[in-house]
Design an enzyme around this catalytic site. Structure first.
Site, short mmCIF file in Angstrom:
data_model
loop_
_atom_site.label_atom_id
_atom_site.label_comp_id
_atom_site.label_asym_id
_atom_site.label_seq_id
_atom_site.Cartn_x
_atom_site.Cartn_y
_atom_site.Cartn_z
N ASP A 43 -11.78 -7.91 10.55
CA ASP A 43 -10.60 -7.13 10.95
C ASP A 43 -10.97 -5.66 11.07
O ASP A 43 -11.69 -5.14 10.22
CB ASP A 43 -9.51 -7.19 9.87
N ARG A 48 0.79 -1.23 0.00
CA ARG A 48 0.00 0.00 0.00
C ARG A 48 0.82 1.28 0.00
O ARG A 48 0.25 2.36 0.07
CB ARG A 48 -1.01 -0.04 1.14
N TRP A 75 -2.14 -4.96 9.56
CA TRP A 75 -1.63 -4.83 8.20
C TRP A 75 -1.97 -3.53 7.51
O TRP A 75 -1.41 -3.22 6.47
CB TRP A 75 -2.10 -6.03 7.38
N ASN A 104 -8.48 -9.58 12.97
CA ASN A 104 -9.28 -10.64 13.56
C ASN A 104 -8.47 -11.54 14.50
O ASN A 104 -7.28 -11.71 14.32
CB ASN A 104 -9.87 -11.52 12.45
N GLY A 161 -1.24 -11.66 8.79
CA GLY A 161 -1.07 -13.08 9.14
C GLY A 161 -2.09 -13.62 10.12
O GLY A 161 -1.92 -14.70 10.65
N GLY A 162 -3.18 -12.87 10.36
CA GLY A 162 -4.18 -13.30 11.32
C GLY A 162 -4.92 -14.58 10.95
O GLY A 162 -5.66 -15.13 11.75
N GLU A 163 -4.73 -15.05 9.72
CA GLU A 163 -5.33 -16.32 9.31
C GLU A 163 -4.41 -17.49 9.65
O GLU A 163 -4.73 -18.65 9.38
CB GLU A 163 -5.60 -16.33 7.80
#
Lengths: 270, 550
Positions: B325, B150, B262, B280, B210-212
């Site tokens: 999130d 971004r 992120w 999340n 990386g919350g997954e």
């Protein structure tokens, strides 16, 4: 310039042993892969079930819980992929393992067994229709197709384009689904075939199917099978709450055996 | 810092304070050296839009308003806006977008792209000065599934960019050379980084994705000169730390609790607070293994900029089960609130509610739905959502949310908050996952109703949260928003249109079909040699628009 080309030649000759090695390595990998071409779990019914569990945990967020994909993120419908030319279980295995470079599809370091389970699962949900033999009279089916379907559908070289091309349809849709589409076409209208009636500022109505749309324009194939684009600002109104352009064929109009004939004809087009 | 650099800085400061002309007459050679650009310093970034030939940080200034003072392009002439050049990046991200905001200084654009490409581009012609491409490992985790970026942060002659293998890089902006390269976290576990670093006085602030995966999120501050880490704030508390009471008493669960950071944040220099959204909890959809509110997931945190210590937090979605999130740009503004001045922070949240909070204390002031949602009936006086658990809730906004990280914009004079809204309908079926390092673990499956789905640009009255106007799109949209003081709103949509609207009434004044969806990015604008440019990333291209030259 000449210095450059000499050095290129030198480099090429130096590379030749390496090229040979690469060729050998490719041959070796290819022969190993061909040994894997059949799914070692193909005969085990538990494999597809186990693969489904892995799929829902690892793949469903993008490909949907039913493996039918999520169009807003370009995740493809995996139930249709088996009909792609050259698609094989080995190729699906490789795609899962290596991912698709340049796309959102990542590589996966799952054990081979788990990848084969996923392949088994994807096989089990594949939309390939031949659950039943085609027993109709394909010759009669061809005549019926020409009379009832050909104006809008293609099944070979000639035919219309308002409806889907049916040339490979028996491979990608089940017979039950095809029968349902003929008897009740409104029950499921695919993307790219949603009907619309546009009322334009020159006081004419255009009926057709929506091929594309954004906030300012709409792209349709009209009922005379002409591609037409409209700025929404030039429309007086639009109506989407209408029936499919595909007419329904109830049994009184097309008997079960006549439908069998048409499906047999279509199956011959493969 | 070498002597000539120090000399340049002193000269620049003197030049700003005294008469540049007189100084230049006396010491032309020295001034030429001073113009041998040492780049913007912290004071320049702090001034935000004061010099509209610059755009030095993700939102243009620290407040996150994305509201430019430029007025050359206005409601009368915007209809003649036209493309001036297009830059082709040649690198794609299927399934995601070209999500960057270019920075501009001294006529040069600094742009990051997908797959950790980056460029310096002549802002006038769109021609490239240099290109950077990072050699990424072939076993990326989160970074493989969303290979986006971004934007840069900038300080002096340095640019800062995060990577898909979770590193932070410092570039020499003149040639794209890497000056230092530090690892934020081990990407093989599931970390990546995609946000635009936030540069404040003596610090580069960044977060992680990386919350997954079985990760634990954090916000870090680094020394811009050396890459040395100054502080770290962990978004999931350790055992016994405040907030840990909202989790099971199990260090292993905390260590994998998720809470990605992120999307970059905003900064209030007076309060010396950084505002940053947290993602999340992990796993996304399966909550039985993590009873409790799961702080600081799905929260906005206000951190002391010097130490990284938590000043306050507000949790939008306690015990999230929908992957909502809260990684949004927090928008800071000083507004009149119920008869008095108030320093607020505003967030349009993925859970479907628009929030106004006091940004000094974190006090909840307002929470109103801006899309259809049956997740919660309302937000109570105490700031907690009244979640519907009576079996009547049916579908909820999909995991991509009622809005997402695409930047919104705030127009102070109008008191309107503009955001991209997504109307969707999803049902989520949780399943207990097996948490394996390096493997994503969503913990369930999502059924999205394919027949429901649309998008809209919405203007919300920040005093009430009520809808003032909207412009609808045919499908759920991920384009961001920019406003300018000329009464304009610029927005992009999923079908590829880049559009301008009258900020007051929502009338569409102009649109241009870019040919690919605008996804995750908001437009930016700057002035160069007297001409205002508006830039939008779309698909694999960056396009600059301006009025026709007379």
């Amino acid at each position: 310039m000449s210095t450059e080309s000499i050095s290129n030649q030198t480099r090429l000759s130096l590379l030749q042993p390496a090229l040979f090695f690469v060729a050998f390595a490719v041959f070796f990998i290819a022969s190993t892969a061909s040994a894997q071409q059949t799914n070692p779990l193909a005969s085990d019914p538990r494999a597809a079930r186990a693969g489904g569990v892995i799929f829902r945990g690892q793949c469903a967020t993008c490909h949907g819980a039913d493996a039918k994909g999520i169009s807003s993120i370009d995740a493809p419908d995996l139930t249709l992929m088996w009909t792609q030319p050259g698609m094989s279980e080995n190729r699906v295995f490789t795609r899962i393992q290596a991912g698709i470079p340049g796309s959102i599809m990542p590589s996966h370091d799952f054990p081979d067994t788990e990848i084969w389970m996923l392949v088994s699962y994807l096989r089990s949900v594949a939309v390939t229709g031949s659950t039943r033999e085609f027993t109709g009279d394909s010759g009669n089916g061809g005549r019926l197709f020409a009379a009832h379907c050909n104006e809008c559908h293609r099944a070979g070289i000639s035919g219309g384009s308002l409806g889907p091309n049916l040339g490979r349809i028996t491979e990608i849709r089940s017979q039950a689904a095809l029968r349902n589409s003929v008897r009740e076409p409104n029950s499921s209208i695919g993307r790219g075939y949603k009907p619309i009636i546009l009322s334009t500022t020159n006081a004419s109505n255009v009926s057709g199917i929506i091929k594309g749309e954004d906030a300012f324009s709409i792209q349709v194939l009209d009922s005379s099978q002409r591609l037409r684009g409209f700025a929404k600002s030039e429309l007086l109104s639009s109506d989407r709450d209408i029936d499919s352009l595909m007419p329904a064929f109830p049994e009184g109009q097309l008997s079960e055996s006549q439908l069998d004939d048409i499906l047999s004809f279509l199956n011959q087009q493969l | 810092m070498n002597q000539s650099r120090a000399c340049h800085q002193i000269l620049r400061r003197m030049a700003k304070k005294s008469s540049i002309v007189a100084f230049g007459l006396l010491f032309p050679a020295l001034v030429a050296m001073a113009q041998d650009d040492s780049g913007p310093d912290y004071g320049d970034i702090l001034q935000g839009f004061a010099d509209p030939s610059r755009w030095l940080t993700y939102s243009g200034d620290y407040s996150g308003k994305r509201h430019s003072p430029l007025t050359q392009i206005n409601t009368e002439n915007v209809a003649s806006l036209r493309p001036v050049w297009t830059f082709q990046t040649g690198t794609t991200t299927r399934g995601r977008g070209f999500e960057t905001t270019p920075l501009v200084d001294d006529g040069v654009l600094y742009v990051t792209g997908s797959n950790n490409y980056a460029w310096a581009i002549d802002a006038k012609t769109g021609r490239r000065f240099w290109q950077y491409r990072r050699n990424l490992p072939d076993d990326l985790t989160y970074g493989a599934s969303a290979p986006v970026n971004r934007g840069f942060g900038m300080l002096g002659n340095r640019l800062f960019m995060v990577t898909l293998d979770a590193h932070l890089l410092a570039f020499d902006r003149r040639n794209g050379d890497i000056l230092w390269d530090v690892e934020l976290a081990d990407y093989r576990v599931g970390y990546a980084s995609t946000g635009a670093p936030l540069v404040i006085d003596g610090m580069v602030i960044t977060g992680v994705s990386g919350g997954e995966y079985a990760t634990r999120g954090f916000i870090d501050a680094y020394d811009p000169a050396t890459g040395e880490r100054i502080w770290r704030f962990n978004t999931i508390p350790g055992p016994g730390e405040p907030g840990s009471e909202t989790w099971p008493d199990d260090p292993e669960i905390l260590a994998k609790g998720g809470g990605g950071t992120w999307m970059n944040g905003s900064f209030d220099p007076e309060l010396n607070l950084i505002y940053w959204g947290v993602g999340n909890p992990n796993p996304d959809y399966y909550g039985d293994s993590r009873p409790g509110d799961n702080l600081y997931s799905n929260s906005l945190v206000a951190l002391d900029a010097d130490t990284g210590q938590l000043r306050w937090h507000y949790q939008f979605t306690p015990h999230d089960l929908n992957d909502w999130d809260s990684n949004h740009m927090p928008v800071l503004a000083d507004i009149e609130w119920q008869g008095g001045p108030r320093k607020v922070v505003m967030v349009g949240n993925r859970n479907g509610f628009f929030y106004v909070l006091d940004r000094v204390s974190g006090e909840f002031l307002l929470g109103k739905p801006f899309t259809a949602t049956t997740w919660a009936r309302e937000i109570g006086e105490d700031g907690r959502p009244i979640v519907l658990n009576d079996g009547s809730k049916g579908c909820v906004p999909d995991p991509w949310g009622s809005t997402n990280f695409m930047p919104p914009s705030f127009y102070p004079e109008l008191g309107l908050f503009y955001l991209t809204a997504r109307e969707t309908c999803a049902t989520i079926v949780p399943e207990e996952p097996n948490l394996v390092p390096g493997q994503a673990s969503f913990g369930g499956v999502v059924f999205i109703d394919p027949e429901i789905g649309s998008g809209a640009l919405r203007a919300l009255d920040v005093q009430t949260g009520e809808l003032r106007w909207e412009f609808t799109y045919p499908s759920p949209t991920f384009g961001g928003v920019l406003t300018t003081a000329a009464g304009l709103v610029f927005a992009g949509d999923h079908e590829g249109n880049f559009m301008a609207f009258d900020a007051v009434n929502g009338e569409n004044l102009w649109h241009y079909q870019t040919g690919s969806r605008i996804w995750g990015a908001g437009a930016m604008t700057h002035i160069l040699d007297g001409r205002q440019y508006v830039l939008i990333p779309s698909g694999t291209t960056l396009t600059a628009f301006a009025l026709p030259e007379r």
